[in-house]
Design a protein around this motif. Structure first.
Motif, PDB file in Angstrom:
ATOM      1  N   ARG A  84       0.846  -1.181   0.000  1.00  0.00           N
ATOM      2  CA  ARG A  84       0.000   0.000   0.000  1.00  0.00           C
ATOM      3  C   ARG A  84       0.884   1.233   0.000  1.00  0.00           C
ATOM      4  O   ARG A  84       1.834   1.336   0.780  1.00  0.00           O
ATOM      5  N   LEU A  85       0.577   2.162  -0.869  1.00  0.00           N
ATOM      6  CA  LEU A  85       1.276   3.440  -0.903  1.00  0.00           C
ATOM      7  C   LEU A  85       0.392   4.485  -0.214  1.00  0.00           C
ATOM      8  O   LEU A  85      -0.634   4.153   0.355  1.00  0.00           O
ATOM      9  N   ALA A  86       0.784   5.730  -0.251  1.00  0.00           N
ATOM     10  CA  ALA A  86      -0.010   6.771   0.408  1.00  0.00           C
ATOM     11  C   ALA A  86      -1.397   6.880  -0.213  1.00  0.00           C
ATOM     12  O   ALA A  86      -1.583   6.652  -1.407  1.00  0.00           O
ATOM     13  N   LYS A  87      -2.364   7.210   0.615  1.00  0.00           N
ATOM     14  CA  LYS A  87      -3.754   7.364   0.213  1.00  0.00           C
ATOM     15  C   LYS A  87      -4.221   6.100  -0.508  1.00  0.00           C
ATOM     16  O   LYS A  87      -4.155   5.018   0.053  1.00  0.00           O
ATOM     17  N   ALA A  88      -4.682   6.196  -1.771  1.00  0.00           N
ATOM     18  CA  ALA A  88      -5.228   5.026  -2.463  1.00  0.00           C
ATOM     19  C   ALA A  88      -4.223   4.376  -3.408  1.00  0.00           C
ATOM     20  O   ALA A  88      -4.590   3.514  -4.208  1.00  0.00           O
ATOM     21  N   GLY A  89      -2.957   4.772  -3.333  1.00  0.00           N
ATOM     22  CA  GLY A  89      -1.950   4.174  -4.208  1.00  0.00           C
ATOM     23  C   GLY A  89      -1.622   2.751  -3.789  1.00  0.00           C
ATOM     24  O   GLY A  89      -1.658   2.404  -2.606  1.00  0.00           O
ATOM     25  N   CYS A  90      -1.314   1.906  -4.749  1.00  0.00           N
ATOM     26  CA  CYS A  90      -0.937   0.532  -4.444  1.00  0.00           C
ATOM     27  C   CYS A  90       0.040   0.015  -5.493  1.00  0.00           C
ATOM     28  O   CYS A  90       0.106   0.518  -6.617  1.00  0.00           O
ATOM     29  N   CYS A  91       0.818  -0.988  -5.098  1.00  0.00           N
ATOM     30  CA  CYS A  91       1.833  -1.555  -5.983  1.00  0.00           C
ATOM     31  C   CYS A  91       1.941  -3.045  -5.718  1.00  0.00           C
ATOM     32  O   CYS A  91       1.900  -3.496  -4.574  1.00  0.00           O
ATOM     33  N   GLN A  92       2.077  -3.791  -6.775  1.00  0.00           N
ATOM     34  CA  GLN A  92       2.270  -5.235  -6.698  1.00  0.00           C
ATOM     35  C   GLN A  92       3.606  -5.564  -7.355  1.00  0.00           C
ATOM     36  O   GLN A  92       3.881  -5.117  -8.468  1.00  0.00           O
ATOM     37  N   ARG A  93       4.446  -6.326  -6.654  1.00  0.00           N
ATOM     38  CA  ARG A  93       5.778  -6.662  -7.175  1.00  0.00           C
ATOM     39  C   ARG A  93       5.867  -8.148  -7.453  1.00  0.00           C
ATOM     40  O   ARG A  93       5.324  -8.973  -6.719  1.00  0.00           O
ATOM     41  N   ALA A  94       6.559  -8.504  -8.549  1.00  0.00           N
ATOM     42  CA  ALA A  94       6.775  -9.905  -8.897  1.00  0.00           C
ATOM     43  C   ALA A  94       8.148 -10.050  -9.548  1.00  0.00           C
ATOM     44  O   ALA A  94       8.651  -9.123 -10.188  1.00  0.00           O
ATOM     45  N   ASP A  95       8.760 -11.220  -9.379  1.00  0.00           N
ATOM     46  CA  ASP A  95      10.052 -11.532  -9.981  1.00  0.00           C
ATOM     47  C   ASP A  95       9.832 -12.501 -11.141  1.00  0.00           C
ATOM     48  O   ASP A  95       9.090 -13.479 -11.018  1.00  0.00           O
ATOM     49  N   ILE A  96      10.507 -12.212 -12.265  1.00  0.00           N
ATOM     50  CA  ILE A  96      10.393 -13.042 -13.464  1.00  0.00           C
ATOM     51  C   ILE A  96      11.777 -13.498 -13.876  1.00  0.00           C
ATOM     52  O   ILE A  96      12.714 -12.702 -13.922  1.00  0.00           O
ATOM     53  N   ASP A  97      11.918 -14.775 -14.184  1.00  0.00           N
ATOM     54  CA  ASP A  97      13.173 -15.305 -14.716  1.00  0.00           C
ATOM     55  C   ASP A  97      13.115 -15.177 -16.233  1.00  0.00           C
ATOM     56  O   ASP A  97      12.381 -15.890 -16.907  1.00  0.00           O
ATOM     57  N   LEU A  98      13.877 -14.238 -16.767  1.00  0.00           N
ATOM     58  CA  LEU A  98      13.841 -13.946 -18.196  1.00  0.00           C
ATOM     59  C   LEU A  98      15.229 -14.143 -18.781  1.00  0.00           C
ATOM     60  O   LEU A  98      16.156 -13.408 -18.451  1.00  0.00           O
ATOM     61  N   ALA A  99      15.365 -15.158 -19.619  1.00  0.00           N
ATOM     62  CA  ALA A  99      16.653 -15.473 -20.254  1.00  0.00           C
ATOM     63  C   ALA A  99      17.747 -15.695 -19.215  1.00  0.00           C
ATOM     64  O   ALA A  99      18.887 -15.295 -19.403  1.00  0.00           O
ATOM     65  N   GLY A 100      17.382 -16.353 -18.103  1.00  0.00           N
ATOM     66  CA  GLY A 100      18.364 -16.649 -17.078  1.00  0.00           C
ATOM     67  C   GLY A 100      18.707 -15.485 -16.182  1.00  0.00           C
ATOM     68  O   GLY A 100      19.591 -15.595 -15.330  1.00  0.00           O
ATOM     69  N   GLN A 101      18.032 -14.358 -16.341  1.00  0.00           N
ATOM     70  CA  GLN A 101      18.250 -13.186 -15.510  1.00  0.00           C
ATOM     71  C   GLN A 101      16.958 -12.820 -14.799  1.00  0.00           C
ATOM     72  O   GLN A 101      15.873 -13.150 -15.253  1.00  0.00           O
ATOM     73  N   ARG A 102      17.089 -12.133 -13.681  1.00  0.00           N
ATOM     74  CA  ARG A 102      15.929 -11.749 -12.890  1.00  0.00           C
ATOM     75  C   ARG A 102      15.413 -10.378 -13.316  1.00  0.00           C
ATOM     76  O   ARG A 102      16.168  -9.412 -13.366  1.00  0.00           O
ATOM     77  N   LEU A 103      14.142 -10.332 -13.642  1.00  0.00           N
ATOM     78  CA  LEU A 103      13.465  -9.075 -13.958  1.00  0.00           C
ATOM     79  C   LEU A 103      12.488  -8.771 -12.836  1.00  0.00           C
ATOM     80  O   LEU A 103      11.673  -9.621 -12.454  1.00  0.00           O
ATOM     81  N   PHE A 104      12.560  -7.560 -12.276  1.00  0.00           N
ATOM     82  CA  PHE A 104      11.652  -7.127 -11.231  1.00  0.00           C
ATOM     83  C   PHE A 104      10.528  -6.314 -11.882  1.00  0.00           C
ATOM     84  O   PHE A 104      10.778  -5.269 -12.478  1.00  0.00           O
ATOM     85  N   LEU A 105       9.314  -6.817 -11.753  1.00  0.00           N
ATOM     86  CA  LEU A 105       8.137  -6.187 -12.352  1.00  0.00           C
ATOM     87  C   LEU A 105       7.300  -5.536 -11.257  1.00  0.00           C
ATOM     88  O   LEU A 105       7.057  -6.134 -10.203  1.00  0.00           O
ATOM     89  N   TYR A 106       6.834  -4.311 -11.526  1.00  0.00           N
ATOM     90  CA  TYR A 106       6.000  -3.576 -10.578  1.00  0.00           C
ATOM     91  C   TYR A 106       4.706  -3.182 -11.271  1.00  0.00           C
ATOM     92  O   TYR A 106       4.721  -2.491 -12.297  1.00  0.00           O
ATOM     93  N   ASN A 107       3.584  -3.631 -10.704  1.00  0.00           N
ATOM     94  CA  ASN A 107       2.253  -3.311 -11.198  1.00  0.00           C
ATOM     95  C   ASN A 107       1.704  -2.191 -10.322  1.00  0.00           C
ATOM     96  O   ASN A 107       1.372  -2.398  -9.162  1.00  0.00           O
ATOM     97  N   LEU A 108       1.592  -0.997 -10.891  1.00  0.00           N
ATOM     98  CA  LEU A 108       1.385   0.216 -10.102  1.00  0.00           C
ATOM     99  C   LEU A 108       0.034   0.860 -10.403  1.00  0.00           C
ATOM    100  O   LEU A 108      -0.420   0.889 -11.549  1.00  0.00           O
ATOM    101  N   ARG A 109      -0.580   1.379  -9.347  1.00  0.00           N
ATOM    102  CA  ARG A 109      -1.741   2.255  -9.526  1.00  0.00           C
ATOM    103  C   ARG A 109      -1.593   3.425  -8.565  1.00  0.00           C
ATOM    104  O   ARG A 109      -1.574   3.241  -7.342  1.00  0.00           O
TER     105      ARG A 109
END
Length: 247
Positions: A90-115
């Motif tokens: 949960r971010l301030a007020k009504a903001g929110c973020c969802q984080r996930a890790d993806i294995d892409l071509a043997g490397q880690r990608l950090f994905l953030y789903n933001l509102r």
């Protein structure tokens, strides 16, 4: 050449599956997603009080795994690829973020789903929390990171996200507006990235169904890891006055 995998990622504010015509219809949302055939969808504002099962319905219809709480108006991920470390913040007020890790071509990608929420004071607090130690500040600036979602205020996003050496805007199509869906004028739905990422393609879906299914149009990115050997080849250029951007 090494084979480097690319994935297609969509961000879509579905407005609780309620379209501009006032009708709530999750099947329209599912069909819009099918039209772009993404590997992963970052949803914002899914599930309504009248229909709390929208996320489960979309996952079943699309044959994708869902990640997210069954709360009203929350963020969620639908994915055909394995995800790790999925967490919600949960971010301030009504903001929110969802984080996930993806294995892409043997490397880690950090994905953030933001509102984010509107209002510059709260917006600034939300962005500060996003760049804090629990989220974007948790990892080195060289770690590949992709932030996508509904940024609410395009002008504030441009001012606060383009900090020197921090994030860079993803490439966009000529007309990148996504809101309101029937007559898009604002590019509220967008992406930022840092680290060794390439955006091979970016497109906004303007189909007639997309214009009716939600108040936002979805935007899709084809994402690829930059070849790590590029950095090795640049090792001999220390005395050259040039700047290298891996994306």
């Amino acid at each position: 050449m090494l084979a480097v995998k690319a994935i297609r990622v969509m961000t879509y504010h579905v407005h609780r599956c309620r379209g501009g015509d006032g009708r709530t219809d999750p099947e329209r949302i599912a069909e819009v997603i099918r039209q772009s055939a993404p590997d992963l969808v970052a949803l914002q504002d899914v599930n309504s009080e009248e229909d709390p099962g929208q996320l489960a319905y979309l996952a079943e219809q699309l044959g994708m795994q869902s990640f997210g709480q069954s709360c009203t108006g929350g963020n969620a991920l639908l994915s055909l690829i394995p995800l790790k470390g999925v967490q919600e913040y949960r971010l301030a007020k009504a903001g929110c973020c969802q984080r996930a890790d993806i294995d892409l071509a043997g490397q880690r990608l950090f994905l953030y789903n933001l509102r984010l929420d509107t209002g510059f004071y709260h917006y600034r607090q939300q962005v500060r929390a996003l760049f804090g130690p629990e989220l974007l500040g948790r990892h080195s600036a060289q770690c590949p990171q992709l932030v996508i979602g509904d940024f609410a205020d395009p002008l504030a996003a441009a001012l606060l996200f383009n900090w020197a050496g921090s994030m860079r805007r993803t490439p966009t199509p000529f007309w990148s507006a996504t809101y309101p869906a029937r007559l898009p004028l604002l590019d509220r739905d967008r992406g930022y990235m840092r680290g060794g990422l390439r955006i091979l393609d970016c497109s906004v879906l303007h189909s007639s169904l997309a214009r009716e299914a939600s108040t936002h149009l979805p935007i899709s990115f084809t994402v690829q890891m930059a070849d790590p050997r590029l950095y090795l080849r640049l090792g001999g250029l220390k005395n050259r006055r040039m700047e290298i951007a891996p994306g």
